[in-house]
Enzyme design. Structure first.
Site, PDB file in Angstrom:
ATOM      1  CE  LYS A  62      40.869  50.244  40.343  1.00 15.29           C
ATOM      2  NZ  LYS A  62      40.888  48.767  40.507  1.00 15.29           N
ATOM      3  N   GLY A 109      48.644  51.125  47.900  1.00 19.47           N
ATOM      4  CA  GLY A 109      49.265  50.211  46.943  1.00 19.47           C
ATOM      5  C   GLY A 109      50.756  50.481  46.869  1.00 19.47           C
ATOM      6  CB  SER A 110      53.252  49.601  44.313  1.00 20.79           C
ATOM      7  OG  SER A 110      52.863  50.355  43.183  1.00 20.79           O
ATOM      8  CB  VAL A 146      50.728  52.636  41.499  1.00 20.08           C
ATOM      9  CG1 VAL A 146      49.372  53.217  41.119  1.00 20.08           C
ATOM     10  CG2 VAL A 146      51.066  51.470  40.584  1.00 20.08           C
ATOM     11  N   GLY A 147      51.763  54.918  43.546  1.00 25.30           N
ATOM     12  CA  GLY A 147      51.455  56.064  44.421  1.00 25.30           C
ATOM     13  C   GLY A 147      52.111  57.346  43.934  1.00 25.30           C
ATOM     14  CD  GLU A 200      48.699  55.158  54.667  1.00 23.71           C
ATOM     15  OE1 GLU A 200      49.802  54.617  54.893  1.00 23.71           O
ATOM     16  OE2 GLU A 200      48.289  56.143  55.296  1.00 23.71           O
ATOM     17  CB  CYS A 225      51.733  47.946  53.866  1.00 28.66           C
ATOM     18  SG  CYS A 225      50.161  47.981  53.116  1.00 28.66           S
ATOM     19  CD  GLU A 263      55.999  46.598  49.985  1.00 31.86           C
ATOM     20  OE1 GLU A 263      55.731  47.283  48.990  1.00 31.86           O
ATOM     21  OE2 GLU A 263      55.359  46.644  51.049  1.00 31.86           O
TER      22      GLU A 263
END
Ligand code: UN1
Length: 497
Positions: free
Chosen positions: A177, A230-231, A234-235, A252, A286, A387
């Site tokens: 996705k 991603g962030s 969310v991770g 990651e 990143c 970040e």
């Protein structure tokens, strides 16, 4: 919609519409009027269908000899090489980064695919002596099954390839996705997989928002591995969702990468490095350099060289070869960056250049912000800690290498760091003591190659690495095999005592 192309999901070898009957638009962040394509706004039942197809296809794909799987990957890589320019142009149009960088992104997908194709004839296990007579011991890698991939917009083809190619070579099947801002690059990649011989159901693509589809991609019992880039926010949720059923999660996440400059460094080189590291990809990597720390006695000189260079960068549409920096990905990201610039000012950091949302003329059509440099940034400021994911550089100074290392490690993240110095002793101390997954000497914090492990420490990751042979550990599990050819019962730890 006019002539705008409608792109579909790819499930079980067929391009199909979402069951929702709904779609979303993909627009150029450098020029909002340019509609790149219409994509499927999928539902969780589309995801379930894709996972079912992947689970069925797994039964056969796992038994295809790895060298044969590798041959298909070789064909995919060669085809990507042929299509490199077209795919890179598409990527700049949907993502905004300048064309030389999207060529690099496509190249990274090509490199990863060739690398993993070669793994088809290696996938080495180990043979090792047994403690018994007439007993043979070995290890083999076995695939896990269906893998779900949730991929970001900043490396629209490279990161999907980092995940797909090692998964495929190990014998797994896939549902991917892509980010809603950059689905076209993944459509391009998946289409090549289809056309170069990946069997139906082995690679499936579902477009739509992570918020709507994330749960189905993770919770379906057939899914054994979830790989997410991603962030950190969310991770963490992905990690928690995977934990309940012990699914493997490869994460990651964020970075707050630092470039250290010692007083013996070649300052021109250090300036080249930080300009590329901080403003390349509009700072939306990143691995981007978001902190620069300079030894005090050269700080004034280096900072003025840097500001002069930052001011000269040409900002615009990335398809123009003379442009140095493209737009931000979307309005929300632009607003986040502008918010951080305001925070920096309020916190008392000194804005040396940039800081403005670019408007007027063609800029009004996109999400453009100036390359921004703050100095006098202290370790308690949010722009030092958080970040930003934009072209905003926080600069500070130090007296000793020891202090520089303490400052470098003063972050919740641990992806990448670099040191510029001509003194090999400084370089080795920093290499040893800066706690990141990636470290550079006399090079910027960006520029990882595909045959070395990629990933970070602390809140950047959960111990896994992408790329290189390390990726095989994400997409396979060890099976230890003992073959006894003695014809008698031999009891380990007992009969040989
Ligand atoms: C990322 O920042 O999300 O090392 C990936 C680099 C690239 C990959 C970056 N090869 O900057």
């Amino acid at each position: 919609m006019g002539d705008t192309k409608v792109y579909k999901n790819f499930i079980n070898g067929k391009w199909v519409e979402s069951q929702s009957g709904e779609t979303f638009e993909n627009r150029n962040p450098a020029h909002k009027d340019e509609l790149i394509g219409i994509f499927q706004k999928s539902t969780s039942s589309d995801v379930d269908m894709a996972i079912d197809a992947a689970a069925q296809a797994y039964k056969k794909w796992r038994l295809v000899p790895a060298p044969k799987r590798g041959e298909i990957l070789f064909r995919i890589a060669s085809r990507l090489e042929k299509e490199k320019e077209r795919f890179s142009q598409d990527m700049t149009r949907e993502m905004g980064k300048v064309i030389k960088e999207t060529r690099g992104d496509t190249q990274e997908a090509i490199d990863m695919t060739f690398y993993m194709a070669g793994e088809g004839r290696r996938l080495f296990g180990m043979t090792t002596p047994s403690e018994m007579n007439k007993k043979f011991n070995m290890t083999i890698r076995q695939p896990l099954g269906v893998c779900s991939f949730i991929t970001p917009w900043n490396f629209p083809m490279a990161i999907p390839a980092w995940k797909m190619m090692p998964a495929l070579i190990c014998g797994n099947t896939i549902v991917i996705k892509p980010a809603t801002d950059t689905p076209l690059s993944v459509v391009n990649l998946v289409k090549v997989c289809e056309e170069e011989g990946i069997p139906p159901g082995v690679v499936n693509l579902v477009t739509g928002s992570g918020g709507t589809l994330g749960k189905a991609l993770i919770d379906n019992p057939a899914v054994k591995v979830v790989s997410f880039t991603g962030s950190t926010e969310v991770g963490r949720k992905v990690s928690q969702a995977c934990a309940t059923n012990f699914k493997h999660a490869c994460l990651e996440m964020g970075g707050k990468n630092v470039q250290i400059v010692m007083d013996d460094a070649k300052l021109d080189l250090a300036v080249d490095g930080v300009v590329w590291g901080a403003f390349g990809t509009t700072g939306q990597r990143c691995t981007a350099t978001s902190r620069l720390i300079v030894q005090k006695n050269v700080a004034e000189k280096m900072i003025s060289m840097l500001v002069e260079r930052a001011k000269k960068l040409k900002i615009g549409n990335g398809l123009d070869e003379s442009v140095d920096m493209g737009p931000c990905i979307n309005e929300a990201q632009l607003q986040t960056i502008l918010k951080y610039i305001e925070i920096g000012k309020k916190e008392g950091a000194r804005l040396l250049t940039g800081g403005e949302h670019l408007t007027g003329g063609d800029y009004d059509k996109g999400f453009f912000v100036q390359p921004t440099v703050f100095t006098e940034v202290t370790q308690s400021m949010r722009i030092w800690k958080e970040e930003i994911f934009g072209p905003v550089l926080s600069v500070s100074t130090f007296d000793t290498l020891e202090q520089a290392i303490e400052m470098a490690n003063d972050t919740i993240y641990g992806l990448s760091a670099s040191i510029y110095t001509q003194d090999i002793n400084n370089a080795y101390v920093a290499m040893r003591d800066v706690y990141t997954g990636i470290f550079y000497v006399n090079a910027p914090t960006i520029g990882a190659e595909t045959h070395l492990p990629f990933g970070g420490t602390k809140n950047t990751g959960n111990g896994h690495r992408e790329a290189a042979m390390a990726a095989l550990d994400v997409f396979s599990e060890w099976k230890s095999i003992y073959i006894d050819y003695s014809g008698i019962l031999q009891r380990a730890q007992i009969d040989n005592a």
